[in-house]
Scaffold this motif. Structure first.
Motif, PDB file in Angstrom:
ATOM      1  N   UNK A   1       6.077  25.560  41.291  1.00  0.00           N
ATOM      2  CA  UNK A   1       7.327  24.928  41.700  1.00  0.00           C
ATOM      3  C   UNK A   1       7.276  24.507  43.164  1.00  0.00           C
ATOM      4  N   UNK A   2       6.665  25.339  43.996  1.00  0.00           N
ATOM      5  CA  UNK A   2       6.557  25.012  45.419  1.00  0.00           C
ATOM      6  C   UNK A   2       5.597  23.858  45.653  1.00  0.00           C
ATOM      7  N   UNK A   3       4.482  23.841  44.904  1.00  0.00           N
ATOM      8  CA  UNK A   3       3.555  22.710  44.999  1.00  0.00           C
ATOM      9  C   UNK A   3       4.216  21.416  44.528  1.00  0.00           C
ATOM     10  N   UNK A   4       5.039  21.539  43.498  1.00  0.00           N
ATOM     11  CA  UNK A   4       5.792  20.375  43.027  1.00  0.00           C
ATOM     12  C   UNK A   4       6.666  19.826  44.147  1.00  0.00           C
ATOM     13  N   UNK A   5       7.354  20.720  44.833  1.00  0.00           N
ATOM     14  CA  UNK A   5       8.192  20.302  45.964  1.00  0.00           C
ATOM     15  C   UNK A   5       7.345  19.672  47.060  1.00  0.00           C
TER      16      UNK A   5
ATOM     17  N   UNK B   1      -0.670  18.322  38.320  1.00  0.00           N
ATOM     18  CA  UNK B   1      -1.064  19.641  38.821  1.00  0.00           C
ATOM     19  C   UNK B   1       0.088  20.633  38.816  1.00  0.00           C
ATOM     20  N   UNK B   2       1.102  20.319  39.603  1.00  0.00           N
ATOM     21  CA  UNK B   2       2.154  21.306  39.842  1.00  0.00           C
ATOM     22  C   UNK B   2       3.028  21.522  38.612  1.00  0.00           C
ATOM     23  N   UNK B   3       3.505  20.429  38.005  1.00  0.00           N
ATOM     24  CA  UNK B   3       4.444  20.581  36.894  1.00  0.00           C
ATOM     25  C   UNK B   3       3.785  21.273  35.706  1.00  0.00           C
ATOM     26  N   UNK B   4       2.540  20.880  35.397  1.00  0.00           N
ATOM     27  CA  UNK B   4       1.858  21.519  34.277  1.00  0.00           C
ATOM     28  C   UNK B   4       1.504  22.969  34.594  1.00  0.00           C
ATOM     29  N   UNK B   5       1.297  23.255  35.857  1.00  0.00           N
ATOM     30  CA  UNK B   5       1.061  24.639  36.271  1.00  0.00           C
ATOM     31  C   UNK B   5       2.301  25.489  35.993  1.00  0.00           C
ATOM     32  N   UNK B   6       3.465  24.954  36.356  1.00  0.00           N
ATOM     33  CA  UNK B   6       4.712  25.651  36.055  1.00  0.00           C
ATOM     34  C   UNK B   6       4.883  25.830  34.556  1.00  0.00           C
ATOM     35  N   UNK B   7       4.684  24.729  33.816  1.00  0.00           N
ATOM     36  CA  UNK B   7       4.919  24.763  32.371  1.00  0.00           C
ATOM     37  C   UNK B   7       3.991  25.752  31.674  1.00  0.00           C
ATOM     38  N   UNK B   8       2.777  25.902  32.190  1.00  0.00           N
ATOM     39  CA  UNK B   8       1.816  26.804  31.560  1.00  0.00           C
ATOM     40  C   UNK B   8       2.204  28.266  31.745  1.00  0.00           C
ATOM     41  N   UNK B   9       2.555  28.623  32.957  1.00  0.00           N
ATOM     42  CA  UNK B   9       2.756  30.038  33.250  1.00  0.00           C
ATOM     43  C   UNK B   9       4.195  30.511  33.053  1.00  0.00           C
ATOM     44  N   UNK B  10       5.149  29.582  32.991  1.00  0.00           N
ATOM     45  CA  UNK B  10       6.536  30.026  32.825  1.00  0.00           C
ATOM     46  C   UNK B  10       6.748  30.658  31.460  1.00  0.00           C
ATOM     47  N   UNK B  11       5.990  30.201  30.452  1.00  0.00           N
ATOM     48  CA  UNK B  11       6.117  30.793  29.117  1.00  0.00           C
ATOM     49  C   UNK B  11       5.644  32.241  29.126  1.00  0.00           C
ATOM     50  N   UNK B  12       4.537  32.487  29.817  1.00  0.00           N
ATOM     51  CA  UNK B  12       4.049  33.868  29.916  1.00  0.00           C
ATOM     52  C   UNK B  12       5.047  34.716  30.693  1.00  0.00           C
ATOM     53  N   UNK B  13       5.628  34.142  31.734  1.00  0.00           N
ATOM     54  CA  UNK B  13       6.571  34.879  32.564  1.00  0.00           C
ATOM     55  C   UNK B  13       7.788  35.332  31.757  1.00  0.00           C
ATOM     56  N   UNK B  14       8.304  34.445  30.919  1.00  0.00           N
ATOM     57  CA  UNK B  14       9.524  34.788  30.175  1.00  0.00           C
ATOM     58  C   UNK B  14       9.246  35.588  28.905  1.00  0.00           C
ATOM     59  N   UNK B  15       8.153  35.276  28.228  1.00  0.00           N
ATOM     60  CA  UNK B  15       7.930  35.880  26.910  1.00  0.00           C
ATOM     61  C   UNK B  15       6.744  36.841  26.868  1.00  0.00           C
ATOM     62  N   UNK B  16       6.143  37.075  28.028  1.00  0.00           N
ATOM     63  CA  UNK B  16       4.952  37.917  28.042  1.00  0.00           C
ATOM     64  C   UNK B  16       5.181  39.374  28.354  1.00  0.00           C
TER      65      UNK B  16
ATOM     66  N   UNK C   1       0.915   3.796  46.784  1.00  0.00           N
ATOM     67  CA  UNK C   1       0.948   4.950  47.682  1.00  0.00           C
ATOM     68  C   UNK C   1       1.939   5.991  47.174  1.00  0.00           C
ATOM     69  N   UNK C   2       3.153   5.556  46.919  1.00  0.00           N
ATOM     70  CA  UNK C   2       4.218   6.477  46.520  1.00  0.00           C
ATOM     71  C   UNK C   2       3.900   7.149  45.187  1.00  0.00           C
ATOM     72  N   UNK C   3       3.223   6.401  44.303  1.00  0.00           N
ATOM     73  CA  UNK C   3       2.934   6.961  42.984  1.00  0.00           C
ATOM     74  C   UNK C   3       1.908   8.066  43.000  1.00  0.00           C
ATOM     75  N   UNK C   4       1.004   8.068  44.002  1.00  0.00           N
ATOM     76  CA  UNK C   4      -0.080   9.059  44.020  1.00  0.00           C
ATOM     77  C   UNK C   4       0.437  10.496  44.126  1.00  0.00           C
ATOM     78  N   UNK C   5       1.267  10.827  45.131  1.00  0.00           N
ATOM     79  CA  UNK C   5       1.750  12.218  45.194  1.00  0.00           C
ATOM     80  C   UNK C   5       2.622  12.593  44.004  1.00  0.00           C
ATOM     81  N   UNK C   6       3.375  11.632  43.451  1.00  0.00           N
ATOM     82  CA  UNK C   6       4.187  11.953  42.276  1.00  0.00           C
ATOM     83  C   UNK C   6       3.307  12.212  41.059  1.00  0.00           C
TER      84      UNK C   6
END
Length: 516
Positions: free
Chosen positions: A142-146, A107-122, A96-101
């Motif tokens: 980041x909010x979805x991660x939370x 979903x959330x962490x890779x979403x951050x990782x994908x777009x943060x590069x564009x945000x800083x260097x784009x 149970x606990x592992x599913x949301x993590x």
């Protein structure tokens, strides 16, 4: 499971996890709060095309990036500790606990990782619209991660949507949506994220006030203060609303935590909310007849109203929860001793079931499984040796709650003052308010940490409410190895914190690249 465990191992494992969580939560709320502020500023730049707003957004984005990087490092260590230090817990509820993590990571962490590069260097490499989208998607990630992390935490506070499998000795999820959208999960997410927004707003107002005190970048500072204060005031009002929801959820699902938050030892109808109080250090036991307070100021009937939506409702105290016998929605409550007895029945029934499976005895399997299912809701109580273990640290919970609420009201007052003076264009003249705003930054972190103390210390001794006490969740390690890693993490995290403060201070002193 717990007979041969050294109590010091449990204490050191708890200390190590608490250390990691405390340090991690120093970085997360600023990420969530500052991310919204910088996204709003970039939105203004997108709409107006003014370079001033672009450079303003880039300045806050730089501070966001410094904080984000170090927050990720501490968060990764925190998740590894579930496997290293809390293996019994991970086995018992990993399905149970592992599913949301897992969703958080995929979903959330890779979403951050994908777009943060564009945000800083784009900047100047993609269109303004694409860059703005990447900024909003980064903070959304980041909010979805939370959200998913808080879903996992909320399930520990209110286990729902699962069933116990005695063949594997594991809890298995049967209703994902009940876990993801339980009332505790939704309220915990909203309350936690809104508290992070308030911290981010306090940070923006405080740092901008530093520029005013130094008579630098006055337009940047005043505009940032206005946006930070508006964002902070709206967040504070919403935070009060979710605080009301939190009181209701705690009253319904974790009444012992509520009693500790209020220093309430004897329940009654129409219970007051203690606004200010000093606990009596002479009170050593829930039934020693000592007055819980040296002095207090209460708001009549407010606790009953908050927790039961009825100003005359009965709210149980610590003594009532231990002794039982008071009416509730399920009838008359049973005592802690009875819950412990039923918990031991459940544990024994599980052992009997497994023996029957090995022996191929269908009748014994049915009988023991029926007993287990009947008493499973009290499973964790079977590991409790003394009813007093069910009482969380009252003083720490009580005072932390008041620190959190008191500072929250203080920040709301600061936002109101800043907005009133900002409307009259007098914010630059009131150095006292600028100093108060600057020194409110560490207070925001104290309030944020106090909130987590209430949430986590207040639910002790449970790592999963009613199903698993902390002592049963720990890995069987040598105490010395946990002590060693505790101090290694203490040194490492302290170095990271000092490095972050140093880098951010240097960036703030440099200021935005805006001509004055």
């Amino acid at each position: 499971m717990t007979e041969n465990l050294d109590s010091s191992l449990v204490d050191w494992s708890r200390a190590q996890f608490a250390l990691t969580a405390i340090y991690h939560w120093l970085f997360v709320p600023l990420t969530l709060g500052l991310g919204i502020v910088m996204a709003v500023m970039e939105t203004i730049y997108y709409r107006t095309g003014k370079e001033f707003w672009k450079e303003t957004a880039k300045f806050w984005m730089k501070l966001f990036g410094i904080n984000f990087a170090i927050g990720v490092a501490t968060g990764l260590i925190l998740e590894f500790e579930f496997g290293t230090n809390w293996s019994n817990y991970s086995w018992f509820v990993g399905d149970i606990f592992g599913a949301p993590l897992a969703i958080e990571g995929i979903l959330a962490f890779f979403m951050e990782a994908t777009f943060i590069a564009v945000m800083f260097f784009g900047w100047n490499k993609v269109s303004r619209g694409a860059h703005l989208a990447s900024t909003w998607l980064t903070i959304t990630g980041a909010t979805l991660s939370a959200f998913w992390i808080l879903v996992a935490n909320a399930w520990m506070q209110y286990p729902i949507g699962m069933q116990f499998n005695p063949d594997t000795v594991r809890n298995e999820m049967f209703d994902f949506w009940a876990v993801a959208f339980s009332p505790v999960a939704i309220n915990k997410f909203l309350h936690t994220v809104l508290s992070a927004w308030v911290l981010g707003a306090v940070f923006v107002v405080g740092v901008s006030s530093w520029f005013l005190l130094r008579n630098r970048q006055r337009q940047f500072a005043t505009e940032s203060i206005k946006i930070g204060a508006i964002f902070g005031l709206v967040s504070s009002v919403l935070l009060m609303w979710t605080g009301d929801g939190s009181a209701y959820c705690v009253g319904q699902y974790q009444p012992m935590k509520l009693a500790a938050m209020e220093g309430l030892y004897k329940g009654s109808n129409g219970v007051e909310l203690v606004a200010v109080g000093v606990l009596n250090p002479s009170k050593k036991a829930y039934n020693d007849n000592e007055d819980p307070f040296i002095g207090k100021i209460g708001i009549p009937k407010l606790l009953s109203l908050l927790t039961e939506r009825d100003p005359n409702a009965f709210v149980p105290g610590i003594g009532d929860l231990i002794d039982g016998g008071y009416p509730s929605g399920d009838g008359v409550t049973i005592s802690a001793q009875e819950k412990m007895a039923r918990g031991r029945l459940a544990i024994q029934a599980m052992a009997d079931y497994r023996k029957a499976v090995k022996a191929g005895d269908e009748t014994a399997m049915q009988t023991s499984r029926s007993t287990l299912e009947e008493n499973f809701r009290y499973f964790g109580y079977g590991y409790i040796k003394d009813p007093a273990e069910l009482i969380p640290p009252v003083a720490l919970t009580f005072y932390s709650f008041r620190v959190m609420v008191g500072l929250g009201l203080f920040f709301m007052l600061i936002f109101v003052l800043v907005l009133v003076l900002g409307r009259k264009e007098q914010i630059t003249k009131h150095r006292w308010l600028q100093k108060v705003s600057l020194w409110s930054i560490p207070l925001a972190y104290i309030a944020s940490q106090a909130g987590w103390v209430v949430a986590e210390v207040g639910r002790q001794p449970w790592v999963i409410q009613d199903l698993m006490p902390t002592g049963a969740a720990v890995s069987k390690l040598s105490t010395g190895s946990v002590q060693l890693t505790f101090f290694l993490f203490l040194v490492l995290f302290t170095i990271l914190l000092i490095a972050e403060i140093g880098i951010m201070t240097k960036a703030i002193k440099k200021g935005p690249e805006i001509s004055e």
